[in-house]
Design a protein around this motif. Structure first.
Motif, PDB file in Angstrom:
ATOM      1  N   GLU A 405      77.769  -1.554  58.913  1.00  0.00           N
ATOM      2  CA  GLU A 405      76.798  -1.155  59.950  1.00  0.00           C
ATOM      3  C   GLU A 405      77.353   0.018  60.758  1.00  0.00           C
ATOM      4  OE1 GLU A 405      78.044  -4.412  59.832  1.00  0.00           O
ATOM      5  OE2 GLU A 405      76.449  -4.954  58.415  1.00  0.00           O
ATOM      6  N   ALA A 406      78.606  -0.109  61.155  1.00  0.00           N
ATOM      7  CA  ALA A 406      79.230   0.947  61.948  1.00  0.00           C
ATOM      8  C   ALA A 406      79.350   2.229  61.115  1.00  0.00           C
ATOM      9  CB  ALA A 406      80.606   0.492  62.430  1.00  0.00           C
ATOM     10  N   LEU A 410      77.865   5.979  61.913  1.00  0.00           N
ATOM     11  CA  LEU A 410      78.740   7.152  61.933  1.00  0.00           C
ATOM     12  C   LEU A 410      78.249   8.239  60.972  1.00  0.00           C
ATOM     13  CD1 LEU A 410      82.547   7.306  62.112  1.00  0.00           C
ATOM     14  CD2 LEU A 410      81.403   8.565  60.290  1.00  0.00           C
ATOM     15  N   LEU A 411      77.869   7.832  59.767  1.00  0.00           N
ATOM     16  CA  LEU A 411      77.415   8.818  58.777  1.00  0.00           C
ATOM     17  C   LEU A 411      76.202   9.587  59.289  1.00  0.00           C
ATOM     18  CD1 LEU A 411      77.733   6.921  55.342  1.00  0.00           C
ATOM     19  CD2 LEU A 411      79.279   8.633  56.302  1.00  0.00           C
ATOM     20  N   ARG A 412      75.256   8.838  59.843  1.00  0.00           N
ATOM     21  CA  ARG A 412      74.032   9.482  60.332  1.00  0.00           C
ATOM     22  C   ARG A 412      74.347  10.453  61.478  1.00  0.00           C
ATOM     23  NH1 ARG A 412      69.790   8.726  57.468  1.00  0.00           N
ATOM     24  NH2 ARG A 412      69.934   6.885  56.154  1.00  0.00           N
ATOM     25  N   ALA A 413      75.211   9.992  62.373  1.00  0.00           N
ATOM     26  CA  ALA A 413      75.568  10.830  63.520  1.00  0.00           C
ATOM     27  C   ALA A 413      76.273  12.103  63.047  1.00  0.00           C
ATOM     28  CB  ALA A 413      76.454  10.040  64.484  1.00  0.00           C
ATOM     29  N   ARG A 418      76.293  17.969  62.222  1.00  0.00           N
ATOM     30  CA  ARG A 418      76.547  19.138  61.384  1.00  0.00           C
ATOM     31  C   ARG A 418      75.278  19.877  60.970  1.00  0.00           C
ATOM     32  NH1 ARG A 418      82.213  19.730  60.204  1.00  0.00           N
ATOM     33  NH2 ARG A 418      82.905  18.497  61.961  1.00  0.00           N
ATOM     34  N   GLY A 419      74.144  19.323  61.357  1.00  0.00           N
ATOM     35  CA  GLY A 419      72.875  19.941  60.986  1.00  0.00           C
ATOM     36  C   GLY A 419      72.617  19.929  59.480  1.00  0.00           C
ATOM     37  N   LEU A 420      73.140  18.899  58.792  1.00  0.00           N
ATOM     38  CA  LEU A 420      72.936  18.812  57.346  1.00  0.00           C
ATOM     39  C   LEU A 420      71.691  18.004  57.036  1.00  0.00           C
ATOM     40  CD1 LEU A 420      76.629  17.981  56.327  1.00  0.00           C
ATOM     41  CD2 LEU A 420      75.411  20.120  55.832  1.00  0.00           C
ATOM     42  N   LYS A 421      71.021  18.407  55.945  1.00  0.00           N
ATOM     43  CA  LYS A 421      69.871  17.619  55.493  1.00  0.00           C
ATOM     44  C   LYS A 421      70.393  16.421  54.702  1.00  0.00           C
ATOM     45  CE  LYS A 421      66.266  21.101  55.081  1.00  0.00           C
ATOM     46  NZ  LYS A 421      66.936  22.375  54.676  1.00  0.00           N
ATOM     47  N   GLY A 422      69.570  15.394  54.606  1.00  0.00           N
ATOM     48  CA  GLY A 422      69.977  14.179  53.884  1.00  0.00           C
ATOM     49  C   GLY A 422      70.580  14.476  52.522  1.00  0.00           C
ATOM     50  N   ARG A 423      69.870  15.305  51.751  1.00  0.00           N
ATOM     51  CA  ARG A 423      70.316  15.580  50.387  1.00  0.00           C
ATOM     52  C   ARG A 423      71.648  16.351  50.369  1.00  0.00           C
ATOM     53  NH1 ARG A 423      68.202  19.450  47.750  1.00  0.00           N
ATOM     54  NH2 ARG A 423      66.449  19.499  49.199  1.00  0.00           N
ATOM     55  N   GLU A 424      71.755  17.287  51.308  1.00  0.00           N
ATOM     56  CA  GLU A 424      72.982  18.100  51.362  1.00  0.00           C
ATOM     57  C   GLU A 424      74.198  17.257  51.729  1.00  0.00           C
ATOM     58  OE1 GLU A 424      71.069  22.211  53.175  1.00  0.00           O
ATOM     59  OE2 GLU A 424      71.709  20.603  54.522  1.00  0.00           O
ATOM     60  N   PHE A 425      73.930  16.200  52.453  1.00  0.00           N
ATOM     61  CA  PHE A 425      75.029  15.368  52.933  1.00  0.00           C
ATOM     62  C   PHE A 425      75.363  14.227  51.970  1.00  0.00           C
ATOM     63  CE2 PHE A 425      76.332  11.685  55.645  1.00  0.00           C
ATOM     64  CZ  PHE A 425      77.611  12.148  55.956  1.00  0.00           C
ATOM     65  N   PRO A 443      77.116   3.392  52.903  1.00  0.00           N
ATOM     66  CA  PRO A 443      77.988   2.702  53.857  1.00  0.00           C
ATOM     67  C   PRO A 443      78.723   1.523  53.216  1.00  0.00           C
ATOM     68  CG  PRO A 443      75.853   3.149  54.844  1.00  0.00           C
ATOM     69  CD  PRO A 443      75.731   3.515  53.399  1.00  0.00           C
ATOM     70  N   LEU A 444      78.032   0.836  52.306  1.00  0.00           N
ATOM     71  CA  LEU A 444      78.668  -0.294  51.613  1.00  0.00           C
ATOM     72  C   LEU A 444      79.770   0.184  50.687  1.00  0.00           C
ATOM     73  CD1 LEU A 444      75.907  -2.830  50.490  1.00  0.00           C
ATOM     74  CD2 LEU A 444      77.912  -3.243  51.927  1.00  0.00           C
ATOM     75  N   VAL A 445      79.526   1.344  50.060  1.00  0.00           N
ATOM     76  CA  VAL A 445      80.537   1.912  49.158  1.00  0.00           C
ATOM     77  C   VAL A 445      81.789   2.267  49.954  1.00  0.00           C
ATOM     78  CG1 VAL A 445      81.063   3.886  47.684  1.00  0.00           C
ATOM     79  CG2 VAL A 445      78.831   2.763  47.499  1.00  0.00           C
ATOM     80  N   LEU A 446      81.575   2.929  51.073  1.00  0.00           N
ATOM     81  CA  LEU A 446      82.725   3.318  51.906  1.00  0.00           C
ATOM     82  C   LEU A 446      83.477   2.080  52.397  1.00  0.00           C
ATOM     83  CD1 LEU A 446      80.729   6.016  52.481  1.00  0.00           C
ATOM     84  CD2 LEU A 446      82.598   6.437  54.042  1.00  0.00           C
ATOM     85  N   PHE A 447      82.710   1.099  52.836  1.00  0.00           N
ATOM     86  CA  PHE A 447      83.323  -0.124  53.329  1.00  0.00           C
ATOM     87  C   PHE A 447      84.222  -0.733  52.263  1.00  0.00           C
ATOM     88  CE2 PHE A 447      83.154  -4.778  53.338  1.00  0.00           C
ATOM     89  CZ  PHE A 447      83.849  -5.015  54.525  1.00  0.00           C
ATOM     90  N   THR A 448      83.707  -0.780  51.031  1.00  0.00           N
ATOM     91  CA  THR A 448      84.454  -1.431  49.953  1.00  0.00           C
ATOM     92  C   THR A 448      85.692  -0.623  49.580  1.00  0.00           C
ATOM     93  OG1 THR A 448      82.299  -2.125  49.119  1.00  0.00           O
ATOM     94  CG2 THR A 448      84.193  -2.534  47.698  1.00  0.00           C
ATOM     95  N   LEU A 449      85.551   0.685  49.542  1.00  0.00           N
ATOM     96  CA  LEU A 449      86.699   1.527  49.195  1.00  0.00           C
ATOM     97  C   LEU A 449      87.835   1.330  50.197  1.00  0.00           C
ATOM     98  CD1 LEU A 449      84.919   4.844  48.161  1.00  0.00           C
ATOM     99  CD2 LEU A 449      86.521   3.558  46.726  1.00  0.00           C
ATOM    100  N   GLY A 450      87.461   1.152  51.452  1.00  0.00           N
ATOM    101  CA  GLY A 450      88.485   0.969  52.487  1.00  0.00           C
ATOM    102  C   GLY A 450      88.848   2.301  53.135  1.00  0.00           C
ATOM    103  N   ARG A 451      89.410   2.179  54.302  1.00  0.00           N
ATOM    104  CA  ARG A 451      89.670   3.369  55.115  1.00  0.00           C
ATOM    105  C   ARG A 451      90.588   4.365  54.408  1.00  0.00           C
ATOM    106  NH1 ARG A 451      89.064   3.240  60.766  1.00  0.00           N
ATOM    107  NH2 ARG A 451      89.383   1.021  60.874  1.00  0.00           N
ATOM    108  N   GLU A 452      91.675   3.847  53.850  1.00  0.00           N
ATOM    109  CA  GLU A 452      92.663   4.760  53.250  1.00  0.00           C
ATOM    110  C   GLU A 452      92.139   5.451  52.007  1.00  0.00           C
ATOM    111  OE1 GLU A 452      96.497   3.172  52.504  1.00  0.00           O
ATOM    112  OE2 GLU A 452      96.611   2.375  54.557  1.00  0.00           O
ATOM    113  N   GLU A 453      91.467   4.681  51.190  1.00  0.00           N
ATOM    114  CA  GLU A 453      90.955   5.261  49.944  1.00  0.00           C
ATOM    115  C   GLU A 453      89.890   6.310  50.257  1.00  0.00           C
ATOM    116  OE1 GLU A 453      92.262   5.026  47.083  1.00  0.00           O
ATOM    117  OE2 GLU A 453      90.702   6.020  45.912  1.00  0.00           O
ATOM    118  N   CYS A 454      89.063   6.051  51.287  1.00  0.00           N
ATOM    119  CA  CYS A 454      88.057   7.046  51.675  1.00  0.00           C
ATOM    120  C   CYS A 454      88.755   8.330  52.122  1.00  0.00           C
ATOM    121  CB  CYS A 454      87.193   6.514  52.819  1.00  0.00           C
ATOM    122  SG  CYS A 454      85.977   5.327  52.264  1.00  0.00           S
ATOM    123  N   ALA A 455      89.770   8.166  52.926  1.00  0.00           N
ATOM    124  CA  ALA A 455      90.483   9.330  53.433  1.00  0.00           C
ATOM    125  C   ALA A 455      91.073  10.140  52.278  1.00  0.00           C
ATOM    126  CB  ALA A 455      91.576   8.884  54.397  1.00  0.00           C
ATOM    127  N   ALA A 456      91.641   9.420  51.314  1.00  0.00           N
ATOM    128  CA  ALA A 456      92.272  10.101  50.172  1.00  0.00           C
ATOM    129  C   ALA A 456      91.224  10.878  49.374  1.00  0.00           C
ATOM    130  CB  ALA A 456      92.971   9.089  49.296  1.00  0.00           C
TER     131      ALA A 456
END
Ligand code: GLU
Length: 461
Positions: A405-406, A410-413, A418-425, A443-456
């Protein structure tokens, strides 16, 4: 006590129709605190194979059907017809003593042309009784000369069979439709008709539940049962399962072995729930809140009255529906555990996999499919990084709590800022993280990957 039996011939794989018959027998026995018996009908020595039997038992066990007596349970009574030869011989002698059977010396060719003629005239094929009039002395002489007769049951003059079927109602076979049939072959082996009638009696079977292709056999088996003065079991003939083009479900017409569904990843509880719907509906007031995926609950609501007379059609779409439901019922946590075993490279994500799995089972209702679509978790896809991605990684690094949820907020914000369109983002982000064009919510994909893996992946590390 109610005793039912499933009596497959080990001549091939367990198919939808057979599995349904087994299930109904199992459910009916369990519904009444009775016993369910597994008997192997291997009187056809040429086509019966022990490997088939082993696979049949294995498939039945996989479906969760347990039996109280069976070929794998050591008892004094063999549960394979091939091992019951002495019993049949003894009862054959009784029939002979009573003059209830007679030897038949008719040649195959004579029987075949008689049959052809009857069919051509639109008559039911039946033996014309020629050898019935042979004198015992003449028969004895021919046997001593080395001829090997088969033995036929001498039906009473004008025999007509009638019984009350628990599914189909009153059934009758008028006189003349059934001829004297073979109970012992010329090699002295019993026919299925005879062996099965003897077995049902000796095993104390109270209810014979089987496919309706056996109705004509019932008329014959009743002749044996009545002749011996045995109590009649109740009969329930269930309508044959049809293929989607409404033909009898056979090897060439859409019948898939249970084993194949199993290998494709169907869950046993999905198959059971589906099979139960083929010709059965719970009677009103018996199924409140019953879990269709629980054999105990199914048994509690099962009754012969609930079997419908019309032929059910095998529909893989329906089966798939039950599979989806069954996967959802297993729940994300259980699926995550199973998936981690199936694919150890997914084990590091196990703790966070459940919500993503629950979402994905709607589209991928099989563990193997889930494994394949989730390969991206273990393998970083190669894709282009957009300049903004490192900033996104930065924003993600301090997000609390790490929840879908969080992440969504964050993604939407971030996109808006950045003024990006949905598709561009979303599209380049998904491509980078998953290597796929579409799929589960990001958001579920990011959650599952985990903070470190997303960063990498986003290029921060
Ligand atoms: N062996 C028979 C079959 O496979 C069993 C029929 C019966 O239930 O008596 O169809």
């Amino acid at each position: 006590m109610i005793r039912t039996r499933f009596a497959p011939s080990p001549t091939g794989e367990l198919h939808i129709g057979g599995a349904r018959t087994a299930l109904f027998n199992y459910l009916y026995a369990r519904s009444a605190g009775g016993q369910f018996i597994l008997r192997i009908d291997d009187t056809d020595a040429e086509r019966s194979r022990r490997e088939h039997e082993t696979r049949l038992l294995d498939d039945l066990r996989w479906l969760g059907l347990t039996w109280d007596e069976g070929p794998d349970i050591p008892t004094d009574i063999p549960l394979r017809q091939s091992e019951r030869g002495e019993l049949y011989a003894r009862w054959m002698d009784k029939l002979r003593e009573q003059g209830a059977v007679y030897p038949c010396f008719c040649a195959e060719e004579r029987l075949a042309s008689m049959r052809e003629g009857q069919l051509a005239r639109g008559e039911p094929p039946r033996y014309d009784g020629r050898c019935r009039s042979l004198s015992p002395r003449e028969a004895q002489r021919r046997i001593e000369m080395g001829e090997r007769p088969c033995w036929r049951l001498a039906l009473p003059e004008g025999y007509s069979a009638a019984f009350d079927d628990a599914v189909r109602g009153p059934q009758s076979f008028p006189a003349g439709t059934i001829g004297d049939f073979v109970v012992q072959r010329s090699d002295r082996s019993p026919t299925y008709l005879f062996a099965s009638a003897v077995d049902d009696y000796l095993m104390g079977i109270t209810h014979v539940i089987r496919g309706d292709e056996h109705v004509p056999n019932t008329a014959r088996q009743l002749a044996i049962i009545d002749r011996m003065g045995w109590p009649r079991p109740a009969f329930a003939h269930i309508p044959m399962v049809l293929s989607s083009d409404r033909r009898k479900l056979g090897k060439r017409t859409g019948s898939t072995p249970i084993r194949e569904y199993r290998e494709r990843g169907f869950l046993p509880e999905a198959l059971d729930a589906y099979l139960a719907t083929l010709s059965w509906t719970p009677q009103k007031g018996t199924n409140e809140g019953a879990d269709p995926f629980d054999l105990k609950a199914l048994a509690a609501s099962f009754s012969l009255e609930g079997i419908v007379r019309s032929s059910p059609v095998h529909d893989e779409g329906h089966l798939l529906h039950w599979q989806r439901e069954a996967m959802a019922r297993r729940g994300g946590e259980a699926l995550a555990r199973e998936l981690a075993v199936l694919e150890p490279r997914l084990a590091p994500f196990r703790e966070r996999l459940a919500p993503l799995l629950e979402e994905m089972t709607k589209e991928h209702p099989f563990l193997m499919e889930l494994r394949d679509s989730l390969a991206f978790l273990a393998e970083r896809p190669a894709a282009k990084r957009e300049p903004w991605m490192a900033d996104l990684a930065g924003a993600l690094s301090s997000l609390e709590p790490w929840k879908a949820e969080a992440l969504e907020v964050l993604l939407r914000a971030f996109m808006k800022e950045r003024g990006l369109k949905g598709r561009e983002f979303f599209h380049p982000l998904r491509l980078l993280l998953t290597g796929q064009d579409s799929g589960a919510p990001l958001p579920l994909v990011l959650f599952t990957l985990g903070r470190e893996e997303c960063a990498a992946r986003l290029g921060l590390l």
